[in-house]
Design a protein around this motif. Structure first.
Motif, PDB file in Angstrom:
ATOM      1  N   THR A  19      -3.243  -1.801   2.734  1.00 59.90           N
ATOM      2  CA  THR A  19      -2.638  -3.087   3.047  1.00 59.90           C
ATOM      3  C   THR A  19      -1.355  -3.215   2.225  1.00 59.90           C
ATOM      4  O   THR A  19      -1.366  -3.061   1.005  1.00 59.90           O
ATOM      5  CB  THR A  19      -3.596  -4.238   2.689  1.00 59.90           C
ATOM      6  OG1 THR A  19      -4.875  -3.926   3.244  1.00 59.90           O
ATOM      7  CG2 THR A  19      -3.095  -5.547   3.235  1.00 59.90           C
ATOM      8  N   VAL A  20      -0.251  -3.492   2.936  1.00 53.85           N
ATOM      9  CA  VAL A  20       1.057  -3.577   2.285  1.00 53.85           C
ATOM     10  C   VAL A  20       1.329  -5.031   1.950  1.00 53.85           C
ATOM     11  O   VAL A  20       0.868  -5.945   2.648  1.00 53.85           O
ATOM     12  CB  VAL A  20       2.150  -3.001   3.223  1.00 53.85           C
ATOM     13  CG1 VAL A  20       3.510  -3.050   2.569  1.00 53.85           C
ATOM     14  CG2 VAL A  20       1.797  -1.577   3.602  1.00 53.85           C
ATOM     15  N   SER A  21       2.088  -5.223   0.840  1.00 53.21           N
ATOM     16  CA  SER A  21       2.286  -6.581   0.342  1.00 53.21           C
ATOM     17  C   SER A  21       2.931  -7.496   1.377  1.00 53.21           C
ATOM     18  O   SER A  21       2.596  -8.671   1.477  1.00 53.21           O
ATOM     19  CB  SER A  21       3.142  -6.543  -0.929  1.00 53.21           C
ATOM     20  OG  SER A  21       4.366  -5.879  -0.638  1.00 53.21           O
ATOM     21  N   SER A  22       3.881  -6.957   2.157  1.00 58.30           N
ATOM     22  CA  SER A  22       4.476  -7.780   3.217  1.00 58.30           C
ATOM     23  C   SER A  22       4.993  -6.865   4.309  1.00 58.30           C
ATOM     24  O   SER A  22       5.134  -5.666   4.118  1.00 58.30           O
ATOM     25  CB  SER A  22       5.626  -8.630   2.657  1.00 58.30           C
ATOM     26  OG  SER A  22       6.717  -7.782   2.377  1.00 58.30           O
ATOM     27  N   GLU A  23       5.262  -7.476   5.456  1.00 61.24           N
ATOM     28  CA  GLU A  23       5.716  -6.676   6.579  1.00 61.24           C
ATOM     29  C   GLU A  23       7.050  -5.994   6.290  1.00 61.24           C
ATOM     30  O   GLU A  23       7.313  -4.896   6.785  1.00 61.24           O
ATOM     31  CB  GLU A  23       5.860  -7.580   7.823  1.00 61.24           C
ATOM     32  CG  GLU A  23       4.936  -7.190   8.951  1.00 61.24           C
ATOM     33  CD  GLU A  23       5.081  -8.139  10.134  1.00 61.24           C
ATOM     34  OE1 GLU A  23       5.679  -7.702  11.124  1.00 61.24           O
ATOM     35  OE2 GLU A  23       4.604  -9.296  10.027  1.00 61.24           O
TER      36      GLU A  23
END
Lengths: 415, 267
Positions: free
Chosen positions: A237-241
């Motif tokens: 899961t990445v911190s933001s797009e």
């Protein structure tokens, strides 16, 4: 002659030969029906997948071993082309991959679960505690696989709702009960909420979840030579797009280093994001659509030839009628119009029946599947109607032309 | 351009109707068909004039060309050469659509086998020509009821042909021929499929239409009894007019120049 009158005359002519009209329409009905049914189901599948993917969040990366778009990974050594639990831990290190906030490895397979006299084959996911955060909702009863379970290789299991339903009575408390998984005793610690189908079509309700280490050691006996746990996929899961690309690069750099891939070597893993997955899926769907178009084309062609055939028969049969109409003042275009409208009416009614049949069939068929329904699109209906009309026009024009060119005297004399 | 005005300057009955407007005028009409390699000369130069209000029979043996003549007169066919004027219009100048208009508005046809549309009510059969004349639904219905009354079938409008007797079917066909108020009715063996009683009824109806509405009626027939109803009999043989005689109309006086009743020479 007014258009309405022509339609009325056409309907009367078709009604006079109901069986023949029906059989002629059958080609169009089946063609349009099949296309509408498959298209509606395809739409349903597409919508379902898009919903599934986006519900998982658009900031999720999938890391698979090997090259997805190439052949098998090049042989470089014993442990090349696999992902391990330690790879997963390394990605989770915020110092190396600062843009990833959660990592969840997974190993999957099929097992037989049994309790008492009932047993069934289900999917098993070996996971860590982070899996729940990345991909799943809360456990409905009990708890999910915890960190200590993973470290201790605990023989604990969380059941998907359907598995629970198959092994237990609805009112039974499954917690702390034991079931056998591949003949090994496991303690039930939780039951998941009903979810429906999951990523890649696997039904999470028909899946059991065990600690990844347990799955590798006790169920699959899969480890690398160095003793590391092999995983099938790592979810990151990445911190933001906005940080997706950066995260992808960071992960790739880390994995290349860990897998000892030299400067020119190719990755032995693939990092895929949501939009990649959707576009792969889109490609498959495109192929599907192409296939459908071919079916549609062939069946409409066959249906159209049927219409042309029957219209030619009809023109011959009604030669006297045509002669009479011409004798009482029908112009060529009136006769042309009459037979053309008849052909189009035939095709259009076939198209409408096909839409009803195909759409209804698709909706009925998918009503048996949870969380999934066919989508009968307005555009599909409009296209089907337009195509039916076009088929009627195209295959009706020649018989109608023949009718319009009949000489009234010859036509009246025709026996 | 032309209104049916029976009378003109001539007095009633005493003189041949030469002073009336010619509704049909043919000069040197020929028709040649090619059947395979053989050329068939169906008409070989027909000169004929028919005036308004005439009731005339074209007679002749099979293959004489009488049907061809009738088809050309009815604008169902065009001559190979020669002049044909229908109501003053040179038909050779007309294209397909204009011919269809003439068929629709100026000519009514009655056929031996009625040629009614099956599975279609008498009313709808009668309305058919109006459909192609572009006349709206209400007027169509009204006019169909009118002509059905004329042929004394006003109570049978809703019946289909197979529910009607032969005589009634032919009346429906006559009503259909009348509905566009044509100047000319062409009847091809109209009593050929009818028994004597019905034949008499149909012929009396034609006579009534001729006398009361001044409609020009041309019969093509083998039947001398049909010819008896006519004031003129044209005999055709081998594509030429063999004789053209005035007949004594039923109940009327024989025109002075007619030597013998034509019935005697009927084939």
């Amino acid at each position: 002659m007014h258009f309405y009158e022509s339609v009325r005359v056409a309907m009367l002519a078709l009604a006079a030969n109901k069986l023949r009209s029906g059989l002629t329409m059958l080609g169009i009905i089946i063609g349009v029906g099949a296309v509408i049914a498959l298209l509606s189901i395809g739409r349903g599948v597409e919508r379902f997948f898009v919903e599934q993917f986006t519900s998982l969040g658009t900031n999720l990366l999938y890391i698979f071993p090997g090259q997805l778009s190439g052949g098998p990974p090049q042989e470089r050594g014993r442990d090349v082309g696999v992902l391990t639990l330690n790879d997963s831990y390394a990605i989770a290190n915020p110092l190396r991959v600062p843009d990833v906030i959660a990592v969840s490895p997974e190993v999957t397979g099929r097992v037989v679960v049994a309790r008492g006299s009932s047993d069934l084959e289900v999917s098993v996911s070996g996971v860590t505690a982070t899996y729940q955060d990345a991909l799943l909702g809360e456990a409905a009863i009990g708890s999910f696989v915890g960190e200590t379970d993973v470290q201790e290789r605990g023989r604990v299991v969380v059941l998907g709702s359907d598995v629970f339903g198959s092994l237990f009575d609805p009112n039974e408390d499954p917690l702390e009960q034991t079931i056998r998984v591949n003949n090994i005793l496991f303690r039930v610690i939780g039951v998941m909420e009903e979810r429906g189908a999951g990523i890649g079509g696997a039904n999470l309700d028909e899946t059991i979840f065990v600690p990844l280490t347990t799955a590798s050691d006790r169920l699959f006996r899969r480890r690398t030579v160095s003793g590391d746990y092999i995983v099938n996929v790592i979810y990151a899961t990445v911190s933001s797009e906005e940080r997706m690309e950066a995260a992808q690069e960071q992960i790739a750099e880390l994995l290349r280093e860990r897998h000892n891939i030299d400067f020119q070597g190719e990755d032995d893993f693939s990092i895929i994001n949501q939009s990649d997955l959707l576009s792969i899926f889109g490609d498959i769907l495109g192929l599907f659509t192409l296939f459908l178009s071919a079916i549609a084309f062939i069946s409409l062609l066959v249906g159209g030839i049927g219409i042309m055939n029957i219209m030619l028969v009809s023109v011959t049969e009604r030669t006297r009628e045509i002669g009479l109409r011409k004798a009482v003042g029908a112009k060529r275009r009136n006769v042309l119009g009459q037979f053309l409208i008849e052909a189009v009416t035939l095709a259009l009614i076939g198209g409408i029946l096909g839409i009803i049949l195909g759409g209804g069939g698709a909706l009925a068929a998918t009503s048996f599947i949870n969380n999934f329904s066919a989508v009968v699109g307005i555009d599909a209906i409009v296209i089907a109607l337009l195509f039916s009309t076009a088929v009627g026009l195209f295959f009706g024009i020649y018989p109608a032309y023949r009718a319009s060119r009949l000489n009234p005297i010859d036509a009246l004399r025709y026996e | 351009m032309f209104k049916p005005s029976p009378g003109g300057t001539g007095a009633n009955g005493s003189e041949p109707q030469v002073d009336k407007y010619p509704v049909i005028e043919t000069i040197g009409l020929t028709k040649t068909y090619t059947m395979g390699d053989v050329e068939v000369h169906a008409l070989q130069g027909v000169d004929m004039t028919v005036h308004v209000g005439e009731m005339l029979a074209i007679m002749g043996p099979s293959g004489s060309g009488k049907s061809t003549l009738m088809n050309i007169i009815g604008c169902l066919d065009v001559p190979s050469s020669g002049l044909y004027r229908l109501d003053g219009i040179d038909v050779a100048m007309l294209d397909d659509n204009a011919l269809a208009d003439i068929r629709s508005l100026k000519v009514g046809y009655v056929f031996q086998n009625f040629n009614l549309l099956p599975r279609t009510t008498a009313q709808a059969n009668v309305e058919l020509p109006l459909l192609y004349a572009g006349i709206g639904g209400r007027e169509r219905r009204q006019r169909a009821e009118e002509v059905l009354k004329t042929v004394r079938l006003d109570h049978r409008g809703g019946h289909k042909p197979n529910e009607l007797s032969g005589g009634q079917q032919q009346r429906v066909a006559i009503a259909r021929a009348l509905i566009n108020r044509p100047q000319l009715i062409l009847a091809d063996e109209p009593t050929g499929n009818l028994d004597t009683r019905n034949s008499v009824g149909i012929m009396e109806l034609f006579q009534q239409l001729n006398e009361e509405q001044g409609i020009t009626i041309i019969f093509v027939t083998h039947n001398p009894e049909v010819a008896d109803y006519c004031d003129r009999v044209v005999r055709v043989r081998d594509g030429l007019i063999e004789s053209d005689e005035r007949n004594s109309p039923v109940g009327g006086e024989a025109p002075p120049f007619q030597a013998m009743p034509s019935v005697a020479t009927g084939q």
